[in-house]
Design a protein around this motif. Sequence first.
Motif, short mmCIF file in Angstrom:
data_model
loop_
_atom_site.label_atom_id
_atom_site.label_comp_id
_atom_site.label_asym_id
_atom_site.label_seq_id
_atom_site.Cartn_x
_atom_site.Cartn_y
_atom_site.Cartn_z
N GLU A 157 35.71 56.41 21.80
CA GLU A 157 36.59 56.99 22.52
C GLU A 157 37.04 57.50 24.57
N ASP A 158 35.86 57.66 24.88
CA ASP A 158 35.91 57.19 26.74
C ASP A 158 36.30 55.71 26.87
N ARG A 159 35.99 54.37 26.18
CA ARG A 159 36.00 53.28 26.49
C ARG A 159 37.91 53.41 26.30
N ALA A 160 38.31 53.91 24.66
CA ALA A 160 39.34 53.36 24.42
C ALA A 160 40.13 54.10 24.91
N GLU A 161 40.22 55.54 26.05
CA GLU A 161 41.01 56.17 26.80
C GLU A 161 41.34 54.91 28.34
N LYS A 162 40.50 54.84 28.71
CA LYS A 162 40.51 53.93 29.84
C LYS A 162 41.50 52.77 29.79
N ILE A 163 41.71 52.16 28.51
CA ILE A 163 41.86 50.86 28.18
C ILE A 163 43.19 51.61 28.12
N ARG A 164 43.68 52.17 26.78
CA ARG A 164 44.78 53.04 27.08
C ARG A 164 45.55 53.25 28.37
N LEU A 165 45.20 53.28 29.25
CA LEU A 165 45.72 53.96 30.58
C LEU A 165 45.65 52.56 30.99
N LYS A 166 44.93 51.87 31.63
CA LYS A 166 45.00 50.35 31.70
C LYS A 166 46.62 49.88 31.34
N ILE A 167 46.42 50.33 30.18
CA ILE A 167 47.24 49.76 29.52
C ILE A 167 49.02 50.03 29.92
N ALA A 168 48.89 51.26 30.17
CA ALA A 168 50.07 52.12 30.65
C ALA A 168 50.42 51.54 31.35
N GLY A 169 49.48 52.01 32.41
CA GLY A 169 49.42 52.01 33.81
C GLY A 169 50.55 50.64 34.43
N ARG A 170 50.11 49.25 33.76
CA ARG A 170 50.55 48.42 33.79
C ARG A 170 52.14 48.03 32.49
N TYR A 171 52.22 48.42 32.39
CA TYR A 171 53.68 48.74 31.60
C TYR A 171 54.47 49.24 32.37
N PHE A 172 54.13 50.04 32.91
CA PHE A 172 55.83 51.43 33.08
C PHE A 172 55.13 50.48 34.70
N SER A 173 54.18 50.38 35.62
CA SER A 173 54.59 48.91 36.19
C SER A 173 56.08 48.35 36.38
N SER A 174 55.28 47.92 35.28
CA SER A 174 56.01 45.99 35.39
C SER A 174 57.87 46.75 35.12
N VAL A 175 57.96 48.14 33.94
CA VAL A 175 58.84 48.31 34.39
C VAL A 175 59.96 49.04 35.60
N ALA A 176 59.36 49.54 35.96
CA ALA A 176 59.59 49.99 37.74
C ALA A 176 60.25 48.59 38.59
N LYS A 177 59.23 48.46 38.22
CA LYS A 177 59.52 47.12 39.10
C LYS A 177 60.69 46.31 38.77
N SER A 178 61.21 46.23 37.23
CA SER A 178 62.30 45.11 36.48
C SER A 178 63.48 46.45 37.22
N GLU A 179 63.62 47.34 36.97
CA GLU A 179 64.52 48.68 36.97
C GLU A 179 64.82 48.25 38.58
N SER A 180 63.67 48.57 39.60
CA SER A 180 63.90 48.17 40.72
C SER A 180 64.88 46.83 41.29
N LYS A 181 63.88 46.00 40.71
CA LYS A 181 65.00 44.29 40.89
C LYS A 181 66.50 44.41 40.71
N ALA A 182 66.66 45.59 39.34
CA ALA A 182 68.26 45.58 38.57
C ALA A 182 68.84 45.88 39.87
N ALA A 183 68.66 47.15 40.42
CA ALA A 183 69.36 47.96 41.00
C ALA A 183 69.65 47.49 42.36
#
Length: 183
Positions: A157-183
């Motif tokens: 679970e330690d490894r799995a949680e690191k992977i989950r956080l990496k995926i989440a961080g990059r997903y939400f970063s991509s969402v934020a970038k696309s929202e800033s471009k749309a604004a």
Amino acid sequence: MNTVPHEQQDTSPITRLARIIGRAARFEGDLHGLGTGELAALARLDPDGDWRPHQVAALSRALIQAEIDPETWKPETWRRWALIAHGLALTGHASGSLGAQLHAAAVSESRVTKLLTSRGEAFQQLLPRLLRLLASKDVAPNWHELGELILSEGRDEDRAEKIRLKIAGRYFSSVAKSESKAA
């Protein structure tokens, strides 16, 4: 100086399996690729359901060609690798960030959150649906991240949680970038 050919440098089992599933057989009995029937069997395989003999044969052949030895595996390990092989056959494999790929496929925030917060059987049930969505959007995920999450979830679970956080961080970063471009 490294004299090992580039194809042999990466010894990751997931990389080897992706290479085997992604390479079509050049002739009947080709030991370095799968035939169209085997690829179809993997794509139709239900990792949590009953497997037909031709699906077991296709999965076994892919694993053995990828130099992954399933001989001493427990049923749970077979199911995890079946899910990875099924996903590779459905979606293919791409480098890059899985989080960014989920965003590019327009996967909703709620679906990503469910995927990253689910555990055990719930995780195993959500993933095939996500894979079909990615395939329908013609987005190939990064199987190094997704495959490692499948193999680690519930075991390390330690490894799995690191992977989950990496995926989440990059997903939400991509969402934020696309929202800033749309604004």
